[in-house]
Design a protein around this motif. Sequence first.
Motif, PDB file in Angstrom:
ATOM      1  N   LEU A  86       0.818  -1.434  -0.338  1.00  0.00           N
ATOM      2  CA  LEU A  86       0.104   0.350  -0.059  1.00  0.00           C
ATOM      3  C   LEU A  86       0.580   1.492  -0.311  1.00  0.00           C
ATOM      4  O   LEU A  86       1.735   1.239   0.499  1.00  0.00           O
ATOM      5  CB  LEU A  86      -0.723   0.414   1.216  1.00  0.00           C
ATOM      6  CG  LEU A  86      -1.948  -1.458   1.446  1.00  0.00           C
ATOM      7  CD1 LEU A  86      -2.739  -0.980   2.485  1.00  0.00           C
ATOM      8  CD2 LEU A  86      -2.804  -1.391   0.036  1.00  0.00           C
ATOM      9  N   SER A  87       0.558   2.228  -0.395  1.00  0.00           N
ATOM     10  CA  SER A  87       1.149   3.111  -0.274  1.00  0.00           C
ATOM     11  C   SER A  87       0.140   5.066  -0.047  1.00  0.00           C
ATOM     12  O   SER A  87      -1.072   4.831  -0.743  1.00  0.00           O
ATOM     13  CB  SER A  87       1.258   4.086  -1.795  1.00  0.00           C
ATOM     14  OG  SER A  87       2.736   3.025  -3.066  1.00  0.00           O
ATOM     15  N   CYS A  88       0.749   5.980  -0.020  1.00  0.00           N
ATOM     16  CA  CYS A  88      -0.240   6.951   0.906  1.00  0.00           C
ATOM     17  C   CYS A  88       0.977   8.348   0.539  1.00  0.00           C
ATOM     18  O   CYS A  88       1.533   8.400   0.945  1.00  0.00           O
ATOM     19  CB  CYS A  88      -0.383   6.776   2.301  1.00  0.00           C
ATOM     20  SG  CYS A  88      -1.235   8.846   2.816  1.00  0.00           S
ATOM     21  N   VAL A  89       0.583   8.952  -0.249  1.00  0.00           N
ATOM     22  CA  VAL A  89       0.708  10.058  -1.003  1.00  0.00           C
ATOM     23  C   VAL A  89       0.415  11.192   0.065  1.00  0.00           C
ATOM     24  O   VAL A  89      -0.919  11.444   0.264  1.00  0.00           O
ATOM     25  CB  VAL A  89       1.026  10.809  -1.737  1.00  0.00           C
ATOM     26  CG1 VAL A  89       1.398  11.788  -2.432  1.00  0.00           C
ATOM     27  CG2 VAL A  89       1.926   9.507  -2.912  1.00  0.00           C
ATOM     28  N   ALA A  90       0.972  11.986   0.388  1.00  0.00           N
ATOM     29  CA  ALA A  90       0.236  13.633   1.713  1.00  0.00           C
ATOM     30  C   ALA A  90       1.749  15.231   0.724  1.00  0.00           C
ATOM     31  O   ALA A  90       1.998  15.309   0.328  1.00  0.00           O
ATOM     32  CB  ALA A  90       1.567  13.598   2.934  1.00  0.00           C
TER      33      ALA A  90
END
Length: 124
Positions: free
Chosen positions: A20-24
């Motif tokens: 999983l990836s999460c970009v802020a």
Amino acid sequence: QLQLVESGGGLVQAGGSLRLSCVASGRTSDNFAMAWFRQAPGKEREFVAAVNWSGFNTYYADSVKGRFTILRDNAENTVFLEMNTLEPEDTAHYYCAATYYKVFLTRQGTYAYWGQGTRVTVSS
């Protein structure tokens, strides 16, 4: 403020892996910790893993220790959750969260910023 967008969920067989990836985006110039939480159908949302700003300190729920790894790339304002040896019990909606606090990183109340989540389904 921070805006978070997750990706990488999907359907996988038991024993498989997902990342999983999460970009802020937004006020990323200030140091912020990031975490993953999950909510399974009919259950409350629970802590999965967290990482401080430097990436040096990581925290895991007992249920995922040794199977999941949280990593961050501050150059890309991205946090990853590498999930291995997945089990049907890992099926849930996974949420990325961020906070400017430096303590209590395993607690939901610490986090002011949340993504919309990404679905992970593990078939047996």
